[in-house]
Design a protein around this motif. Structure first.
Motif, short mmCIF file in Angstrom:
data_model
loop_
_atom_site.label_atom_id
_atom_site.label_comp_id
_atom_site.label_asym_id
_atom_site.label_seq_id
_atom_site.Cartn_x
_atom_site.Cartn_y
_atom_site.Cartn_z
N SER B 225 58.48 62.77 -11.07
CA SER B 225 59.80 61.69 -11.22
C SER B 225 60.78 61.31 -11.08
O SER B 225 61.63 60.55 -10.80
CB SER B 225 59.99 61.60 -13.07
OG SER B 225 60.24 62.87 -12.99
N ASP B 231 56.96 55.85 -7.84
CA ASP B 231 57.86 55.11 -9.00
C ASP B 231 56.40 54.36 -10.00
O ASP B 231 56.27 53.97 -11.30
CB ASP B 231 58.49 54.02 -8.75
CG ASP B 231 60.01 54.13 -9.12
OD1 ASP B 231 60.23 55.29 -9.09
OD2 ASP B 231 61.04 53.63 -8.79
N PRO B 235 54.50 55.06 -15.61
CA PRO B 235 53.85 54.19 -16.40
C PRO B 235 53.25 55.06 -17.26
O PRO B 235 52.70 54.99 -18.23
CB PRO B 235 53.81 52.93 -16.13
CG PRO B 235 53.95 52.49 -15.07
CD PRO B 235 54.53 53.49 -14.48
N PHE B 236 52.47 56.17 -16.33
CA PHE B 236 51.17 56.78 -16.58
C PHE B 236 52.31 57.87 -16.97
O PHE B 236 50.32 59.19 -17.42
CB PHE B 236 50.23 57.05 -15.59
CG PHE B 236 49.60 55.94 -14.48
CD1 PHE B 236 48.85 54.53 -15.90
CD2 PHE B 236 50.10 54.51 -14.18
CE1 PHE B 236 48.13 53.38 -14.99
CE2 PHE B 236 49.64 54.01 -13.34
CZ PHE B 236 48.48 52.81 -14.16
N ASP B 243 61.90 60.37 -22.42
CA ASP B 243 63.19 59.41 -22.30
C ASP B 243 63.60 58.61 -23.12
O ASP B 243 65.27 58.18 -24.19
CB ASP B 243 63.67 59.01 -20.87
CG ASP B 243 64.33 60.95 -20.47
OD1 ASP B 243 64.88 61.55 -20.96
OD2 ASP B 243 64.68 60.50 -19.28
N GLU B 260 56.41 51.88 -27.01
CA GLU B 260 55.82 52.24 -25.54
C GLU B 260 55.22 53.52 -25.74
O GLU B 260 54.33 54.06 -24.57
CB GLU B 260 56.67 51.29 -24.52
CG GLU B 260 56.04 50.20 -24.30
CD GLU B 260 57.25 49.03 -23.20
OE1 GLU B 260 57.87 50.38 -22.75
OE2 GLU B 260 57.01 48.01 -23.21
N GLY B 263 52.82 54.32 -27.77
CA GLY B 263 51.39 54.18 -27.40
C GLY B 263 50.73 54.86 -25.91
O GLY B 263 49.70 55.58 -25.86
N LEU B 264 51.50 55.85 -25.08
CA LEU B 264 51.01 56.05 -23.70
C LEU B 264 51.09 57.54 -24.41
O LEU B 264 50.15 58.07 -23.48
CB LEU B 264 52.32 56.52 -23.18
CG LEU B 264 52.44 56.99 -21.76
CD1 LEU B 264 51.60 56.21 -20.84
CD2 LEU B 264 53.69 58.01 -21.21
N CYS B 267 47.44 56.90 -25.59
CA CYS B 267 45.90 57.03 -24.94
C CYS B 267 46.19 59.09 -24.74
O CYS B 267 44.82 58.75 -23.89
CB CYS B 267 46.08 56.71 -23.58
SG CYS B 267 47.11 54.19 -23.93
N TYR B 268 47.20 59.62 -24.29
CA TYR B 268 46.70 61.06 -24.12
C TYR B 268 45.92 61.59 -24.45
O TYR B 268 45.05 62.58 -24.68
CB TYR B 268 47.75 61.83 -23.56
CG TYR B 268 48.34 61.69 -22.05
CD1 TYR B 268 49.40 60.52 -21.82
CD2 TYR B 268 48.29 62.19 -21.41
CE1 TYR B 268 49.49 60.02 -19.91
CE2 TYR B 268 48.59 62.19 -19.57
CZ TYR B 268 49.26 61.25 -19.56
OH TYR B 268 49.44 61.12 -17.93
#
Lengths: 368, 285
Positions: B225, B231, B235-236, B243, B260, B263-264, B267-268
Motif C-alpha cells: 500500500s 494502487d 481494493p483486493f 483504514d 465495503e 464485504g472485503l 470474501c477473505y
C-alpha cells in the motif's frame, strides 16, 4: 466417498465465490442503463440549471482526480486519486460539508448565523460570522434570473458548442448529459466538459473534464450518493466540543478589511489575457510572499519522503515540479498538468490557463 | 477436544452433540497458558496507551498525535476505539493466527489430529469446531481490549460523551453504540485473518509456519500500500479495509465504506474457510 466429494465441491464453490466477491468489490459500481427522458434542447437545459431553486439534499461527492497536481497536505481531495466529500444542505443558507482524510476530518457547518470550521487534526474550531459580503453586491446585478441565464448561455456559446448528449444515471438519479466543446479556433488542451444535470432538480450531478487524447476524464466530480429531501436539522448546528480551541479572532483581527483586500489584490494585479477557453490569467506573485510561514510544520504528504529539518525552499520545489523555460519575456519554470499549465516567471509573474505552453508564453509577452 | 470426549464418542456410535464439542474446544483453548498470557499482554496495551496519551495531552500543549490521537485528549470513551484500531493491524491478527495454528497444525505436530480425524465427528464439523474456537477467542480478545480500554480511558483521560471526528459531541448511548459497532467490525476483520490462518494451518504441520506466513502476508500487504504503482491492487488487500473503519466515529456515520470493508473481510473469510475445508476433507487420516 460421495460425502467427501460434495464437501470438496462446496469448498471449491466457496473459494470461487470469495474470489468473485473480491472482483465485484474492486470494480467501480456500474451506472446502470441510461434512462429515457423527454427531449430537451441545450439552451433551455442550461437556463433551467441557472434558474433552478436550490433543493435540500444530503449526499456524497466523489472527487476523481487525475490532474497530475502534486499532493497538497491536508487536502487529499486536491491530489491525484479518489477522495470524497460529504455535504448536506437545507436548500437555503444552512450547509454542512465534511472533508474526511485519513483518520481525520474537517467539517464546515454554516448554521445560518455563524460558520464553523472544525479540524480534527489539531482539534481547533474557527468561528466566523455568516456571510457579510453577499448583501452588498445586489444593486448592480438585480436582473431577472431568466434573462441573466440567457446572457450566460449566449456568452458560453460564443466560444463553445453546447449540446445535450443523451442521458445518464448518476447516484441513482436520471440526468441529462450536457456537453461543452470548445470551438475549433480555441487554443486549449481541453477536449470537452461534460455536465450531468439532474432531470428533476436541474442541479449538476457530475462534472467531468476531458483532455485531448484521453478517454478517461482528467478530473471528475460526481455524486455517488444523493438523498433529496429535508435533512436532519441537527446536522446544521455546531457546538464546539469540550477541549477544542475555538478561534473567534477571525472577525476582528485576522480577517482582512476591504482596503487591505484591495491592496493585496492590487499587488497581485491579476490580468486576463484572451477569452473563452484560452483565457490566461497573469498574476504578480513574488515567491517569497506566497510561501507560508509555517510550511512544513503540520504538513505531511500522503506518500513519499519530505525534506525534514531543511529550510523550505520554494525554488527548489518549483524546479522539482516543472522544467525551466525562457524566451523574450524572461525565464521561468513551466509546470504542466493534464488540464493546463502554469509558468512561474523569475520576475514573480505567474501565468496559468487551460492552454498549451505557447499561449502562456504569448500572454506573458503581452503583459508587464 | 479432550481425550475423554474422544473415548466417550467412540464408545457410543451416535454423533457427539455439537454444543459439547464447542464448549470442550473453548475450554481446552482457554486453559492453555499461552492463551492467557496473550490475552493478559493484550490487556496491557490499552493501559499503556491510556497512561501515555494522558501524559501527552495532560499539559494542554495540543493534540497528542496524528489521526485519532489528535482528538483523544479529554475524550476517554474514544480510547477503546483507538486501541482497537491500534491492535488491528498486527496484535489481533497475530493472536488469531496463533490460535488457528494450534487448532490444526499444532494438533498435527502433536499427533493428536489423527485421532480427531478418525473420531465420529465429520471433518467439516471438526473444522467448524476449530473455526469456532478461533472466532470465539478473537472476540474475547476484542472484548478484553475494549473493556480495559473503556475503564482506562475514563480513569486517565476522563470526559463525558465521545467527541467524534466531525467535532460533534455524541451522547453516552450513542458513544457506547459506536464502541459496540467497532468491536463487531474489528472482530469480523480478525476472523478474516483467522480463516486464512486456518487454511494455512490445515496445510502444514508446523504451527510456526502458520504464524510467520500470516505475519509476512500482513506486512507485505502493508508494504504494497506504500507504492502508488500498486494502487490497482489496493481494493483486493485485506489491510486496505482497515483504514476506512475509522469512519465509525464520523458523524453521521457513512455506511458505504464500512460495508465495503466488511464485504472485503467476508470474501477473505469465505476463501480461507473454503480452502481449509478442502484441505481437511482431502487429508489422509
Amino acid at each position: 466417498m460421495n460425502g467427501r466429494r460434495v464437501t470438496v465441491a462446496a469448498a471449491a464453490a466457496g473459494v470461487l465465490t470469495g474470489v468473485a466477491g473480491l472482483g465485484v468489490l474492486a470494480m467501480p459500481a456500474g451506472a446502470g442503463p441510461a434512462p429515457v427522458l423527454p427531449e430537451i434542447d441545450a439552451q433551455s437545459l442550461v437556463e433551467s440549471v441557472l434558474t433552478t431553486e436550490p433543493a435540500a439534499f444530503g449526499g456524497t461527492v466523489d472527487v476523481n482526480n487525475d490532474l497530475g497536481i502534486p499532493a497538497i497536505s491536508g487536502v487529499p481531495q486536491l491530489s491525484d486519486g479518489v477522495s470524497s466529500v460529504r455535504m448536506w444542505t437545507d436548500g437555503q443558507d444552512r450547509v454542512r460539508v465534511s472533508l474526511p482524510g485519513s483518520q481525520t476530518e474537517r467539517t464546515f457547518v454554516d448554521d445560518g448565523e455563524n460558520s464553523w470550521l472544525w479540524n480534527s487534526a489539531d482539534q481547533t474550531v474557527t468561528k466566523f460570522p455568516h456571510g457579510e459580503a453577499p448583501e452588498q453586491q445586489s444593486g448592480e446585478q438585480q436582473l431577472d434570473p431568466v434573462a441573466a441565464a440567457r446572457q450566460a448561455v449566449a456568452l458560453v456559446q460564443e466560444t463553445s458548442d453546447v449540446a445535450v448528449d443523451g442521458t445518464a444515471r448518476v447516484a441513482g438519479r436520471a440526468a441529462y448529459e450536457l456537453v461543452l466543446t470548445p470551438k475549433p479556433d480555441e487554443r486549449t488542451v481541453l477536449r470537452e466538459v461534460r455536465v450531468a444535470v439532474d432531470a428533476e432538480l436541474r442541479i449538476p450531478l457530475r462534472f467531468s473534464v476531458f483532455t485531448n487524447g484521453t478517454a478517461e476524464p482528467a478530473a471528475q466530480i460526481a455524486f455517488s450518493e444523493l438523498n433529496v429531501g429535508p435533512q436532519d436539522a441537527g446536522l446544521f448546528t455546531f457546538t464546539p466540543p469540550a477541549g477544542a480551541k475555538v478561534d473567534e479572532g477571525a472577525k476582528d483581527a485576522e480577517q482582512p478589511t476591504r482596503e487591505e483586500a484591495e491592496k493585496a489584490l492590487g499587488e497581485v494585479a491579476p490580468q486576463v489575457v484572451g477569452d473563452g477557453w484560452d483565457t490566461v490569467l497573469v498574476v504578480n506573485a513574488p515567491l517569497d510572499a506566497i510561501v507560508p510561514q509555517d510550511a512544513g510544520e503540520d504538513s505531511r504528504p500522503e506518500r513519499g519522503p519530505r525534506p525534514e529539518g531543511e529550510q523550505f525552499d520554494p525554488r527548489a520545489l518549483l524546479a522539482q515540479l516543472g522544467k525551466p523555460v525562457s524566451g523574450e519575456w524572461g525565464s521561468g519554470t513551466l509546470i504542466t498538468t493534464k488540464v493546463g499549465a502554469a509558468v512561474v516567471a523569475e520576475d514573480g509573474r505567474v501565468a496559468l490557463g487551460a492552454v498549451p505552453e505557447q499561449v502562456l508564453v504569448e500572454a506573458l509577452g503581452q503583459t508587464k | 477436544m479432550t481425550a475423554e470426549t474422544l473415548v466417550a464418542a467412540t464408545a457410543r456410535p451416535r454423533r457427539a452433540p455439537t454444543g459439547r464439542l464447542l464448549a470442550s474446544e473453548l475450554r481446552w483453548m482457554l486453559r492453555r497458558p499461552r492463551t492467557l498470557i496473550g490475552l493478559g499482554l493484550l490487556a496491557l496495551v490499552p493501559v499503556l496507551a491510556g497512561i501515555g496519551l494522558s501524559i501527552a495531552t495532560g499539559d494542554g500543549s495540543g493534540p497528542a498525535g496524528e489521526g485519532l490521537a489528535a482528538i483523544i485528549g479529554g475524550n476517554g470513551l474514544l480510547l477503546p476505539i483507538f486501541v482497537l484500531f491500534l491492535s488491528l493491524p498486527l496484535l489481533l491478527p497475530l493472536l488469531s493466527a496463533v490460535w488457528a495454528a494450534d487448532g490444526l497444525a499444532g494438533e498435527t505436530a502433536n499427533g493428536t489430529l489423527r485421532g480427531l480425524l478418525v473420531a465420529p465427528v465429520g471433518r467439516a464439523r471438526l473444522l467448524a469446531v476449530k473455526a469456532f474456537g478461533v472466532a470465539a477467542l478473537s472476540f474475547v480478545a476484542v472484548v478484553v481490549v475494549t473493556v480495559v480500554g473503556l475503564i482506562t480511558g475514563l480513569i486517565t483521560l476522563g470526559g463525558g460523551g465521545m467527541i467524534s471526528l466531525s467535532g460533534t459531541t455524541l451522547s453516552l448511548g450513542d458513544s457506547l453504540a459506536r464502541i459496540g459497532l467497532v468491536m463487531l467490525l474489528v472482530t469480523f476483520q480478525t476472523w478474516a485473518v483467522g480463516a486464512v490462518a486456518l487454511a494455512i494451518s490445515a496445510c502444514t504441520e508446523h504451527p510456526l509456519v502458520v504464524v510467520s506466513s500470516v505475519l509476512a502476508g500482513l506486512i507485505t500487504f502493508q508494504v504494497f500500500s506504500l507504492f502508488s504503482a500498486l494502487d490497482w491492487l489496493q481494493p483486493f488487500l485485506l489491510t486496505s479495509a482497515w483504514d476506512p473503519l475509522a469512519n465509525v466515529i464520523s458523524d453521521p456515520i457513512p455506511w458505504q465504506p464500512l460495508w465495503e470493508s466488511t464485504g472485503l473481510a467476508a470474501c477473505y473469510l469465505l476463501i480461507g474457510l473454503s480452502l481449509a475445508l478442502w484441505r481437511v476433507t482431502t487429508k489422509d487420516s
